[in-house]
Structure formats: structure tokens, C-alpha cells
Design a protein around this motif. Structure first.
Motif, PDB file in Angstrom:
ATOM      1  N   CYS A  93       1.078  -0.981   0.100  1.00 45.11           N
ATOM      2  CA  CYS A  93      -0.332  -0.097   0.631  1.00 45.11           C
ATOM      3  C   CYS A  93       1.004   1.545  -0.134  1.00 45.11           C
ATOM      4  O   CYS A  93       2.378   1.354   1.011  1.00 45.11           O
ATOM      5  N   LEU A  94       0.211   2.406  -0.766  1.00 45.63           N
ATOM      6  CA  LEU A  94       0.934   3.799  -0.779  1.00 45.63           C
ATOM      7  C   LEU A  94       0.807   4.650   0.153  1.00 45.63           C
ATOM      8  O   LEU A  94       1.939   4.937   1.383  1.00 45.63           O
ATOM      9  N   SER A  95      -0.546   5.511  -0.129  1.00 44.23           N
ATOM     10  CA  SER A  95      -0.580   6.522   0.229  1.00 44.23           C
ATOM     11  C   SER A  95      -2.072   6.263   1.154  1.00 44.23           C
ATOM     12  O   SER A  95      -2.479   6.521   1.904  1.00 44.23           O
ATOM     13  N   SER A  96      -2.472   4.859   1.422  1.00 43.91           N
ATOM     14  CA  SER A  96      -4.218   3.870   1.285  1.00 43.91           C
ATOM     15  C   SER A  96      -3.641   2.885   2.710  1.00 43.91           C
ATOM     16  O   SER A  96      -3.572   2.092   1.981  1.00 43.91           O
ATOM     17  N   PHE A  97      -4.193   3.414   3.772  1.00 44.72           N
ATOM     18  CA  PHE A  97      -3.062   2.546   4.802  1.00 44.72           C
ATOM     19  C   PHE A  97      -4.000   3.262   6.098  1.00 44.72           C
ATOM     20  O   PHE A  97      -4.271   3.768   6.334  1.00 44.72           O
ATOM     21  N   ILE A  98      -3.850   1.705   7.251  1.00 49.39           N
ATOM     22  CA  ILE A  98      -4.284   1.956   8.746  1.00 49.39           C
ATOM     23  C   ILE A  98      -3.210   1.684   8.964  1.00 49.39           C
ATOM     24  O   ILE A  98      -1.840   0.983   8.618  1.00 49.39           O
ATOM     25  N   GLN A  99      -2.681   2.542  10.497  1.00 44.83           N
ATOM     26  CA  GLN A  99      -1.303   2.380  10.874  1.00 44.83           C
ATOM     27  C   GLN A  99      -1.344   1.944  12.202  1.00 44.83           C
ATOM     28  O   GLN A  99      -2.740   2.568  12.895  1.00 44.83           O
ATOM     29  N   ILE A 100      -1.190   1.394  13.070  1.00 37.82           N
ATOM     30  CA  ILE A 100      -1.191   0.843  14.405  1.00 37.82           C
ATOM     31  C   ILE A 100       0.125   0.601  14.486  1.00 37.82           C
ATOM     32  O   ILE A 100       1.446   0.782  14.224  1.00 37.82           O
ATOM     33  N   THR A 101       0.574   0.847  16.085  1.00 34.51           N
ATOM     34  CA  THR A 101       2.009   0.562  16.544  1.00 34.51           C
ATOM     35  C   THR A 101       1.479  -0.689  17.428  1.00 34.51           C
ATOM     36  O   THR A 101       0.563  -0.913  18.154  1.00 34.51           O
ATOM     37  N   VAL A 102       2.328  -1.852  18.276  1.00 27.86           N
ATOM     38  CA  VAL A 102       2.623  -2.712  18.559  1.00 27.86           C
ATOM     39  C   VAL A 102       3.642  -3.161  18.589  1.00 27.86           C
ATOM     40  O   VAL A 102       4.721  -2.900  19.212  1.00 27.86           O
ATOM     41  N   THR A 103       3.560  -4.720  20.551  1.00 28.17           N
ATOM     42  CA  THR A 103       4.613  -4.388  20.952  1.00 28.17           C
ATOM     43  C   THR A 103       5.070  -5.627  20.664  1.00 28.17           C
ATOM     44  O   THR A 103       4.564  -6.457  19.706  1.00 28.17           O
ATOM     45  N   MET A 104       6.615  -5.611  20.045  1.00 25.70           N
ATOM     46  CA  MET A 104       7.313  -6.256  19.701  1.00 25.70           C
ATOM     47  C   MET A 104       8.418  -7.191  21.018  1.00 25.70           C
ATOM     48  O   MET A 104       9.465  -5.415  21.316  1.00 25.70           O
ATOM     49  N   ASN A 105       8.385  -8.070  20.983  1.00 29.11           N
ATOM     50  CA  ASN A 105       9.871  -8.874  21.704  1.00 29.11           C
ATOM     51  C   ASN A 105      10.684  -8.192  21.176  1.00 29.11           C
ATOM     52  O   ASN A 105      11.617  -9.090  20.023  1.00 29.11           O
ATOM     53  N   LEU A 106      12.518  -7.633  21.296  1.00 29.98           N
ATOM     54  CA  LEU A 106      13.175  -7.862  20.808  1.00 29.98           C
ATOM     55  C   LEU A 106      14.290  -8.671  20.361  1.00 29.98           C
ATOM     56  O   LEU A 106      14.878  -8.734  19.876  1.00 29.98           O
ATOM     57  N   HIS A 107      13.889  -9.939  21.066  1.00 29.07           N
ATOM     58  CA  HIS A 107      14.945 -11.279  20.901  1.00 29.07           C
ATOM     59  C   HIS A 107      14.466 -11.619  19.575  1.00 29.07           C
ATOM     60  O   HIS A 107      15.109 -12.560  19.306  1.00 29.07           O
ATOM     61  N   HIS A 108      13.216 -11.582  19.208  1.00 30.45           N
ATOM     62  CA  HIS A 108      12.459 -11.931  17.911  1.00 30.45           C
ATOM     63  C   HIS A 108      13.427 -11.539  16.737  1.00 30.45           C
ATOM     64  O   HIS A 108      14.304 -12.379  15.423  1.00 30.45           O
ATOM     65  N   VAL A 109      14.640 -10.318  16.617  1.00 34.29           N
ATOM     66  CA  VAL A 109      15.017  -9.849  16.093  1.00 34.29           C
ATOM     67  C   VAL A 109      16.814  -9.614  16.538  1.00 34.29           C
ATOM     68  O   VAL A 109      17.792  -9.388  15.910  1.00 34.29           O
ATOM     69  N   VAL A 158      19.916  -8.850  23.269  1.00 34.37           N
ATOM     70  CA  VAL A 158      19.655  -7.310  23.479  1.00 34.37           C
ATOM     71  C   VAL A 158      20.131  -6.517  24.871  1.00 34.37           C
ATOM     72  O   VAL A 158      19.115  -7.063  25.732  1.00 34.37           O
ATOM     73  N   VAL A 159      20.876  -5.718  24.589  1.00 31.70           N
ATOM     74  CA  VAL A 159      20.729  -4.770  25.912  1.00 31.70           C
ATOM     75  C   VAL A 159      18.781  -3.723  26.494  1.00 31.70           C
ATOM     76  O   VAL A 159      17.791  -3.572  25.462  1.00 31.70           O
ATOM     77  N   LEU A 160      19.514  -3.668  27.858  1.00 31.40           N
ATOM     78  CA  LEU A 160      17.802  -3.453  27.962  1.00 31.40           C
ATOM     79  C   LEU A 160      16.892  -2.577  27.520  1.00 31.40           C
ATOM     80  O   LEU A 160      18.146  -1.455  27.693  1.00 31.40           O
ATOM     81  N   VAL A 161      16.065  -2.162  27.277  1.00 31.97           N
ATOM     82  CA  VAL A 161      15.448  -0.672  26.585  1.00 31.97           C
ATOM     83  C   VAL A 161      15.454   0.371  27.635  1.00 31.97           C
ATOM     84  O   VAL A 161      15.100   1.714  27.596  1.00 31.97           O
ATOM     85  N   ASP A 162      15.112  -0.271  28.965  1.00 33.16           N
ATOM     86  CA  ASP A 162      15.023   0.495  30.332  1.00 33.16           C
ATOM     87  C   ASP A 162      15.869   0.858  31.427  1.00 33.16           C
ATOM     88  O   ASP A 162      15.711  -0.840  30.905  1.00 33.16           O
ATOM     89  N   ASN A 163      15.247   1.074  32.466  1.00 33.60           N
ATOM     90  CA  ASN A 163      15.387   0.664  33.891  1.00 33.60           C
ATOM     91  C   ASN A 163      14.976  -0.495  34.327  1.00 33.60           C
ATOM     92  O   ASN A 163      15.214  -0.852  35.891  1.00 33.60           O
ATOM     93  N   MET A 164      13.650  -0.762  33.437  1.00 36.33           N
ATOM     94  CA  MET A 164      12.811  -1.613  34.402  1.00 36.33           C
ATOM     95  C   MET A 164      12.864  -2.949  33.820  1.00 36.33           C
ATOM     96  O   MET A 164      12.356  -3.653  34.236  1.00 36.33           O
ATOM     97  N   GLY A 165      14.263  -3.041  33.566  1.00 36.50           N
ATOM     98  CA  GLY A 165      14.152  -4.121  32.857  1.00 36.50           C
ATOM     99  C   GLY A 165      13.781  -5.232  31.573  1.00 36.50           C
ATOM    100  O   GLY A 165      13.564  -5.800  30.867  1.00 36.50           O
ATOM    101  N   GLY A 166      12.517  -3.968  30.903  1.00 38.38           N
ATOM    102  CA  GLY A 166      12.265  -4.715  29.857  1.00 38.38           C
ATOM    103  C   GLY A 166      12.957  -4.831  28.279  1.00 38.38           C
ATOM    104  O   GLY A 166      14.128  -4.192  28.228  1.00 38.38           O
ATOM    105  N   THR A 167      12.592  -5.875  27.326  1.00 37.68           N
ATOM    106  CA  THR A 167      13.006  -5.919  26.211  1.00 37.68           C
ATOM    107  C   THR A 167      12.350  -6.340  25.184  1.00 37.68           C
ATOM    108  O   THR A 167      12.346  -6.457  24.278  1.00 37.68           O
ATOM    109  N   GLU A 168      11.077  -5.276  25.383  1.00 39.13           N
ATOM    110  CA  GLU A 168      10.203  -5.136  24.205  1.00 39.13           C
ATOM    111  C   GLU A 168      10.335  -3.158  23.585  1.00 39.13           C
ATOM    112  O   GLU A 168      10.365  -2.428  24.150  1.00 39.13           O
TER     113      GLU A 168
END
Length: 422
Positions: free
Chosen positions: A367-383, A387-397
Motif C-alpha cells: 500500500c502506498l498512501s492509503s492504509f491503516i497504521q497502528i503500533t504493537v509491542t515486539m519482543n526484541l529477542h525476535h530479531v 538485547v541491551v535492556l531498553v529501559d531501567n525496568m528491565g524491558g526488552t520490548e
């Protein structure tokens, strides 16, 4: 006639004494010629092969005419050859020579051996070599202060590794751009604000370190240069870069990319095209989310610590869907979905650029300019394996963007999401 290469003179009598040669050559200058002041006769009897090294700049001379037992030229295309002399019983082993120059030199030596008229031979006067002619070419130079930076002398053209740090450079020295053998360039801890497009002319450049400068952008022209095929390490950390160009992902040989401590508000849209990327760090930037293509990466190490990631909410979509679809949208989707070849010779350049950044729906359609966009959570260990923790709370998402080409695709996703979180 002269030839610069590495030479080892091996006596064939050594094995009879239970000895053997070193097995490696020394930087040398070979000359084919006559001693100064020698009377000019018609034959080649006065022609000598002279080998000068850093230890013996005066050189050792070997008679040529009817004194060569054999030429070994099987590996001449690799810059290697051996000339076997009758008296003394030595082998002159040549290596690391320019193949074309080596062929010409051996041809002249062969003619001198056969007694060809001296007037037809490209002879040199046999004089001691200069230091610069027999010294090993300098391949590495490290400069760590402005006081040591060369202002009046050129850099050696043989340099493969150049570091010029803490020199307060405001721009890249044009003399550096003439070093065609350069593989590693370290200009960290300077005041460079802009990169010249001619860096792309350094065809051997594998590592470029621009850590701690004043860069505000990275040129798209560099991404379309020969760096596409050579650059493996790029350090742009601690600059003022807010975004990287669309063309950045043309640097497909990148293995290690450092983007820490910039002002990045987004990563390259097609970052998944970096097939060889294994180490990525973009800590302490201003990233609110990751691009959809991020999920295609396969990393060893990933560091996204200290970014202000947004809290994803798939139930609050950004709807850019236009119904009915425009003719442009329909044509663009068909071009991408059916993999129809296109280029600037067929389409206006702005349309080609739009097609390059087309979104991909969860169903696989474009799709070019006609789409629906959302944000979802991804565990960075999938890629990434580490993984260095993304925050001080120990998150890897981290939040990642998802696109949908139609209401139907979004509805199917929403059903699955609600069921899994019900």
C-alpha cells in the motif's frame, strides 16, 4: 628498467649444508642496466640485474647474458616469478609486484640473457637506490592531536588505515579523499559538520568512524556511491543527526552500525534490507517507535536503551484509508504486488521514490498512501540474540509500526488481538 617488489635471493647450495631460506621476501628495487661509465658495447655482456634493499642500498649485481638457467612464471598474473641464475647458483624470487610491470621486466631480462643489442633494451644506470624506493610502503598512520596533523606534506598514497582524531577538523581534508587504498578511516572527535560526496570514491573503504563530530545529516549521494559494495562498519554516534535518508539502506554490506547519542526521531524505513547487519546500537536517541521493516533484521547484538518509546495501543489506529482507492494507489499496489519492473526511464523519479517506500500489509500486499497504521509491542529477542535492556525496568520490548491495506485486514488482526488478550 626498474621494478619495485619483494625479493628473496635463495642459494641453491643451502640444502646441501642442511640449511633453508627464510621463505619471505624483503622490499627491494630491481634494476636492469649497466654500471655508470661502462663502455657501450653492442652485445648484452655488460648488462646486470641489480637487487637493492633497505639493508643494502648499493645493491648486489648479477650478470644476465647467458647466465639464466630458467624463468618460473606460472604465477606472474599474481605478481610472482622466479629467475634462476647459473652463477652464482641462486634463485631470485619476486613477489607482490605489479603484474603488468613484472611481465615487461621479465621480457627485458630475457632479451638481455639472449644477447640482444643493448640499444634495443630499456636499460637503467645501476646506481644505489634511494631510501624511499626500498622502504616498505606505509600503510597505517595515527594522528591524535592537531599539532601532529600534516599541513604541508601529503599523506602517503599507500595508506590503508588513517586515524586523525582530536585534530579539531571542521571538514574532511581533500588530500584524504585521494587515498584510494584506504580501508579504515577514523575521523572521530573532531568538528566535522558535513561529509563530501567524494568519500564515495574511496572504493576500498570498509570502516568509517565519525564518532563525536557535529554532523546533522548523512548524504543520500554517499549511499548510492561505491560504499554500497565496500562499507561494513559505520560509526555515526554522538552527532546531531535527526534522520537518515531513504537511500541509507543501499549500504547493504553493513555489518556494524552505531547511531548512539544522536537526535534520531526515526530509523530508516527499509532497514530490513540490511541483510548483513549483525550489530546495531541506537541508544539515547528520540525514537518513539520502530519501523515495520525492523522485524526482518537478524542481529547478534541490539542496543536501543534510553529512547522515549511510546506505549502502543492497537485499538487506536491511525486511519489514512481512502475509499475508493485512487488510480495512483491502485496502479502502485499492482506494480509492487505483481513485481512489475519500473525505473526512472519509465516513471517520473518522484513516483519511483514513492514505490521504494511502499508499506507492506500484514497480508503481504503493498500500500502506498492509503492504509491503516497502528503500533504493537515486539519482543526484541525476535530479531537479536543479545538485547541491551531498553529501559531501567528491565524491558526488552519496543513498539513497532504495523500497516494494513484495508479494513478487512485490520478487522482480522483486531479479532486475533482481542482473543489473545481477552
Amino acid at each position: 628498467m626498474r621494478l619495485q617488489c619483494e625479493v628473496e635471493v635463495v642459494s641453491r647450495l643451502l640444502p646441501t649444508c642442511g640449511l633453508r631460506g627464510r621463505g619471505r621476501g624483503t622490499r627491494a628495487l630491481l634494476s636492469l642496466g649497466r654500471p655508470p661509465g661502462r663502455a657501450r658495447d653492442s652485445g648484452g655482456g655488460g648488462v646486470y640485474l641489480m637487487v637493492c634493499t633497505a639493508r643494502d642500498r648499493v645493491g648486489a649485481r648479477y650478470k644476465v647474458q647467458e647466465n639464466i638457467e630458467r624463468f618460473f612464471t606460472r604465477f606472474v598474473e599474481e605478481g610472482k616469478a622466479t629467475v634462476r641464475l647459473r652463477e652464482p647458483a641462486v634463485d631470485v624470487c619476486l613477489s607482490k609486484a605489479n603484474a603488468s610491470n613484472l611481465k615487461n621486466f621479465l621480457s627485458a631480462v630475457r632479451l638481455a640473457h639472449q644477447g640482444t643489442n643493448i640499444g634495443a633494451l630499456p636499460l637503467s644506470t645501476l646506481v644505489p637506490a634511494k631510501n624511499s624506493e626500498v622502504e616498505k610502503p606505509k600503510t597505517k598512520m595515527i594522528i591524535t592531536s592537531r599539532r601532529d596533523y600534516p599541513l604541508t606534506k601529503n599523506f602517503p598514497y599507500s595508506l590503508e588505515h588513517l586515524q586523525a582524531s582530536y585534530c579539531k577538523l571542521a571538514r574532511i581534508d581533500m588530500r584524504v579523499l585521494c587515498l584510494k587504498k584506504l580501508r579504515k578511516l577514523d575521523l572521530s572527535h573532531n568538528h566535522i559538520k558535513q561529509l563530501p560526496a567524494t568519500i564515495g570514491d574511496l572504493i576500498c573503504l570498509q570502516e568509517l568512524n565519525l564518532h563525536d563530530n557535529h554532523l546533522e545529516s548523512f548524504s543520500g549521494a554517499l549511499c548510492n556511491s561505491t560504499l554500497q559494495k565496500s562499507l561494513q562498519f559505520l560509526d555515526l554516534s554522538q552527532n546531531k543527526i535527526k534522520a537518515l535518508p531513504i537511500q541509507f539502506c543501499q549500504l547493504r554490506e553493513l555489518v556494524n552500525l552505531k547511531l548512539d547519542d544522536n537526535e534520531l526521531i526515526r530509523l530508516p524505513f527499509k532497514i530490513g534490507q540490511l541483510d548483513h547487519l549483525r550489530f546495531l546500537s541506537a541508544a539515547r536517541n528520540k525514537l518513539p517507535f520502530l519501523p515495520s521493516d525492523f522485524r526482518r533484521l537478524c542481529l547478534e547484538n541490539l542496543d536501543l536503551f534510553g529512547n522515549p518509546f511510546e506505549q502502543p495501543n492497537p485499538l487506536v489506529p491511525n486511519i489514512q484509508l481512502k475509499i475508493p482507492l485512487t488510480l495512483l494507489e491502485c496502479a502502485a499496489r499492482a506494480t509492487k504486488n505483481y513485481r512489475i519492473p519500473y525505473g526512472c526511464h519509465l516513471l517520473p523519479s518522484h513516483l519511483c521514490e514513492d514505490l521504494e517506500v511502499a508499506k507492506t500489509c500484514q497480508c503481504g500486499s503493498a500500500c502506498l498512501s492509503s492504509f491503516i497504521q497502528i503500533t504493537v509491542t515486539m519482543n526484541l529477542h525476535h530479531v537479536a540474540h543479545t538485547v541491551v535492556l531498553v529501559d531501567n525496568m528491565g524491558g526488552t520490548e519496543a513498539p513497532i509500526i504495523c500497516y494494513f491495506c484495508s479494513l478487512d485486514c485490520y478487522s482480522q488482526f483486531l479479532d486475533r488481538y482481542l482473543q489473545s488478550n481477552g
